[in-house]
Design a protein around this motif. Structure first.
Motif, PDB file in Angstrom:
ATOM      1  N   ASP A 122      -7.576  36.198  33.627  1.00 51.25           N
ATOM      2  CA  ASP A 122      -7.081  35.346  34.704  1.00 51.25           C
ATOM      3  C   ASP A 122      -8.226  34.553  35.329  1.00 51.25           C
ATOM      4  N   GLN A 123      -9.445  35.065  35.169  1.00 52.68           N
ATOM      5  CA  GLN A 123     -10.612  34.405  35.742  1.00 52.68           C
ATOM      6  C   GLN A 123     -11.301  33.455  34.750  1.00 52.68           C
ATOM      7  N   ALA A 124     -10.821  33.440  33.516  1.00 50.75           N
ATOM      8  CA  ALA A 124     -11.420  32.566  32.511  1.00 50.75           C
ATOM      9  C   ALA A 124     -10.903  31.141  32.713  1.00 50.75           C
ATOM     10  N   LEU A 125     -11.814  30.189  32.781  1.00 50.60           N
ATOM     11  CA  LEU A 125     -11.437  28.791  32.990  1.00 50.60           C
ATOM     12  C   LEU A 125     -11.715  27.982  31.722  1.00 50.60           C
ATOM     13  N   ILE A 126     -10.842  27.023  31.441  1.00 53.57           N
ATOM     14  CA  ILE A 126     -11.050  26.112  30.324  1.00 53.57           C
ATOM     15  C   ILE A 126     -10.763  24.694  30.809  1.00 53.57           C
ATOM     16  N   LYS A 127     -11.235  23.738  30.050  1.00 51.70           N
ATOM     17  CA  LYS A 127     -10.953  22.351  30.377  1.00 51.70           C
ATOM     18  C   LYS A 127      -9.918  21.791  29.403  1.00 51.70           C
ATOM     19  N   ILE A 128      -8.931  21.117  29.969  1.00 51.66           N
ATOM     20  CA  ILE A 128      -7.835  20.576  29.185  1.00 51.66           C
ATOM     21  C   ILE A 128      -7.728  19.080  29.424  1.00 51.66           C
ATOM     22  N   LYS A 129      -7.623  18.329  28.329  1.00 52.86           N
ATOM     23  CA  LYS A 129      -7.336  16.910  28.416  1.00 52.86           C
ATOM     24  C   LYS A 129      -5.939  16.650  27.868  1.00 52.86           C
ATOM     25  N   ALA A 130      -5.247  15.721  28.490  1.00 53.57           N
ATOM     26  CA  ALA A 130      -3.950  15.317  27.965  1.00 53.57           C
ATOM     27  C   ALA A 130      -4.150  14.478  26.711  1.00 53.57           C
ATOM     28  N   ALA A 131      -3.072  14.211  26.001  1.00 50.30           N
ATOM     29  CA  ALA A 131      -3.167  13.466  24.750  1.00 50.30           C
ATOM     30  C   ALA A 131      -3.709  12.063  24.951  1.00 50.30           C
ATOM     31  N   ASP A 132      -3.550  11.523  26.160  1.00 44.24           N
ATOM     32  CA  ASP A 132      -4.043  10.170  26.415  1.00 44.24           C
ATOM     33  C   ASP A 132      -5.526  10.140  26.755  1.00 44.24           C
ATOM     34  N   GLN A 133      -6.207  11.309  26.611  1.00 45.38           N
ATOM     35  CA  GLN A 133      -7.645  11.425  26.843  1.00 45.38           C
ATOM     36  C   GLN A 133      -8.013  11.191  28.316  1.00 45.38           C
ATOM     37  N   SER A 134      -7.067  11.447  29.204  1.00 45.68           N
ATOM     38  CA  SER A 134      -7.375  11.334  30.630  1.00 45.68           C
ATOM     39  C   SER A 134      -8.352  12.432  31.029  1.00 45.68           C
ATOM     40  N   ASP A 135      -8.872  12.345  32.236  1.00 45.95           N
ATOM     41  CA  ASP A 135      -9.899  13.282  32.674  1.00 45.95           C
ATOM     42  C   ASP A 135      -9.460  14.726  32.480  1.00 45.95           C
ATOM     43  N   ALA A 136     -10.404  15.538  32.030  1.00 43.99           N
ATOM     44  CA  ALA A 136     -10.116  16.944  31.796  1.00 43.99           C
ATOM     45  C   ALA A 136      -9.930  17.682  33.116  1.00 43.99           C
ATOM     46  N   GLN A 137      -9.015  18.643  33.101  1.00 46.14           N
ATOM     47  CA  GLN A 137      -8.746  19.464  34.274  1.00 46.14           C
ATOM     48  C   GLN A 137      -9.138  20.908  33.972  1.00 46.14           C
ATOM     49  N   ALA A 138      -9.815  21.545  34.902  1.00 44.35           N
ATOM     50  CA  ALA A 138     -10.169  22.954  34.746  1.00 44.35           C
ATOM     51  C   ALA A 138      -8.981  23.809  35.174  1.00 44.35           C
ATOM     52  N   ILE A 139      -8.510  24.665  34.266  1.00 50.24           N
ATOM     53  CA  ILE A 139      -7.369  25.522  34.573  1.00 50.24           C
ATOM     54  C   ILE A 139      -7.652  26.940  34.109  1.00 50.24           C
ATOM     55  N   SER A 140      -6.859  27.883  34.604  1.00 53.00           N
ATOM     56  CA  SER A 140      -6.959  29.271  34.159  1.00 53.00           C
ATOM     57  C   SER A 140      -6.472  29.371  32.720  1.00 53.00           C
ATOM     58  N   TYR A 141      -7.295  29.984  31.879  1.00 50.60           N
ATOM     59  CA  TYR A 141      -6.926  30.123  30.475  1.00 50.60           C
ATOM     60  C   TYR A 141      -5.648  30.946  30.314  1.00 50.60           C
ATOM     61  N   TRP A 142      -5.560  32.083  30.991  1.00 51.26           N
ATOM     62  CA  TRP A 142      -4.474  33.032  30.738  1.00 51.26           C
ATOM     63  C   TRP A 142      -3.209  32.704  31.521  1.00 51.26           C
ATOM     64  N   THR A 143      -3.320  32.528  32.830  1.00 52.07           N
ATOM     65  CA  THR A 143      -2.128  32.385  33.656  1.00 52.07           C
ATOM     66  C   THR A 143      -1.665  30.946  33.818  1.00 52.07           C
ATOM     67  N   GLU A 144      -2.359  29.995  33.218  1.00 54.38           N
ATOM     68  CA  GLU A 144      -1.870  28.622  33.211  1.00 54.38           C
ATOM     69  C   GLU A 144      -1.677  28.138  31.769  1.00 54.38           C
ATOM     70  N   PHE A 145      -2.780  28.079  31.005  1.00 51.45           N
ATOM     71  CA  PHE A 145      -2.695  27.531  29.652  1.00 51.45           C
ATOM     72  C   PHE A 145      -1.828  28.404  28.743  1.00 51.45           C
ATOM     73  N   ILE A 146      -2.159  29.686  28.612  1.00 48.52           N
ATOM     74  CA  ILE A 146      -1.413  30.567  27.718  1.00 48.52           C
ATOM     75  C   ILE A 146      -0.001  30.812  28.251  1.00 48.52           C
ATOM     76  N   GLN A 147       0.154  30.944  29.555  1.00 46.27           N
ATOM     77  CA  GLN A 147       1.495  31.178  30.102  1.00 46.27           C
ATOM     78  C   GLN A 147       2.414  29.980  29.853  1.00 46.27           C
ATOM     79  N   ASP A 148       1.862  28.771  29.944  1.00 48.40           N
ATOM     80  CA  ASP A 148       2.663  27.588  29.657  1.00 48.40           C
ATOM     81  C   ASP A 148       3.051  27.565  28.173  1.00 48.40           C
ATOM     82  N   GLN A 149       2.092  27.891  27.302  1.00 52.37           N
ATOM     83  CA  GLN A 149       2.386  27.963  25.869  1.00 52.37           C
ATOM     84  C   GLN A 149       3.453  29.028  25.592  1.00 52.37           C
ATOM     85  N   PHE A 150       3.342  30.157  26.264  1.00 51.13           N
ATOM     86  CA  PHE A 150       4.264  31.273  26.079  1.00 51.13           C
ATOM     87  C   PHE A 150       5.693  30.858  26.466  1.00 51.13           C
TER      88      PHE A 150
END
Length: 368
Positions: A122-150
């Motif tokens: 939950d404390q691991a942060l990653i940077k995500i860019k949208a497909a349009d290459q807009s500015d990357a956003q720092a989000i929680s790897y587990w409770t944002e990125f993986i949970q959205d994928q899930f």
């Protein structure tokens, strides 16, 4: 349960796990994807289905009026026609788990704590860019990125199983063989139920699509017109009069219909209306809804020896006739996420009860 190696297999196997310094981290770019349609747009969602529950369809009796025979005439005892359907929901589970050690190897995240808390993703942060290459956003790897994928995968699974589930499916009918059986054997989906209906009541199958059985499985030019005509003309009487009827079809049939309309000057005006978005594709005022996810599922999972299992399919029905039963749909599409200090694993899970029903054969006409 899925481990990090599985979740990040594409990145790892693709040679993307090059070494980055600890002060650097990789930016992930999300590819644009076509999400499965919201199941609520095609199915009626029924909540509160927790155990076996009978649904009775009560018809109307008739033919009770006769000549009066005078004194001594006898009454009639009409029979009310009743059909029964039984909900039989099964317990479903989606559960993944991951360890921080594997994530460390990819230098994908930063922001992890020290000591035992380092394992809490939950404390691991990653940077995500949208497909349009807009500015990357720092989000929680587990409770944002993986949970959205899930959550997206869970909704996609409900849609896929809702149409293609088959409790008796075998490895021989699946591209991936035995490994994929568990992804389809939970319940009988819409297609399996329609096939069973057509076996008992042949009129349910309004049209046989010859291309499904040919070597190249290519639709003949303009055959979509014959398919739609048969569905509408051969539909049960109740369905013909239903204002909510719709034609669901594979994208292959929809494309064939588009080609026919383009090549036919007599329908050029309606084609322009369709292309400009004023009116969607219809046949005799019945909306045509292409479901390209059917094509993708069939081509990916039901392609054996270069032959796809019935790649061209269409169903004339109504939304209320296709029902998904849940103990709670809202609960099914929500997830629990937690960190287990004892095992150092991060978990995400959803549990719910689920069933699929084509409610009545009197509201179905199929082509396959």
């Amino acid at each position: 349960m899925a481990t990090t190696a599985a979740i990040l297999s594409t990145a790892l196997l693709g040679g993307l796990s090059v070494v980055y310094g600890p002060e650097q981290f990789r930016e992930l770019v999300l590819k644009p994807v076509i999400e499965s349609p919201d199941v609520a747009q095609i199915f009626t969602i029924r909540n509160g289905v927790k155990a076996k529950e009978d649904v009775l369809f009560v018809g109307k009796f008739s033919k009770i009026t006769h000549l009066d025979a005078g004194c001594g005439s006898t009454p009639t005892t009409p029979e009310i026609p009743i059909d029964k359907l039984t909900w039989d929901p099964v317990k479903m589970e989606a559960w993944i788990a991951e360890c921080a050690d594997e994530l460390d190897k990819t230098f994908l995240a930063w922001g992890l704590d020290v000591g035992y808390e380092r394992y809490d993703l939950d404390q691991a942060l990653i940077k995500i860019k949208a497909a349009d290459q807009s500015d990357a956003q720092a989000i929680s790897y587990w409770t944002e990125f993986i949970q959205d994928q899930f959550t997206q995968a869970l909704r996609s699974d409900i849609f896929r199983i809702g149409f293609f589930g088959n409790k008796d499916i075998t490895a021989a009918s699946l591209t991936a063989g035995a490994a994929d059986v568990k992804n389809y054997n939970q319940v009988d989906g819409v297609f399996e139920q329609v096939f069973a209906m057509a076996t008992l009541f042949p009129s349910v199958r309004a049209y046989t699509i010859a291309a499904n059985a040919t070597a190249d499985q290519e639709l003949a030019a303009g055959v979509s017109k014959a398919i739609f005509r048969a569905l509408v003309k051969n539909a049960p009487r109740h369905l013909k009069r239903d204002p909510d009827r719709m034609i669901l079809c594979t994208q292959s049939i929809a494309d064939n219909w588009a080609d026919y309309r383009e090549d036919n000057d007599n329908v050029s005006e309606s084609w322009v209306l369709q292309e400009t978005g004023i009116e969607g594709p219809k046949y005799r005022k019945v909306p045509i809804i292409p479901v390209d996810e059917w094509d993708e599922i069939l081509e990916t999972d039901f392609n054996v020896a270069d032959q796809v299992d019935l790649p061209h399919r269409a169903i004339l029905t109504t939304k209320r006739n296709l029902q998904l039963g849940f103990d709670s749909y809202d609960a099914a599409t929500q997830v629990a996420a937690w960190f287990n200090m004892e095992t150092k694993m991060n978990h995400m899970r959803s549990n719910f009860k689920f069933d699929v029903k084509v409610m009545s054969k009197d509201l179905v006409a199929a082509a396959y």
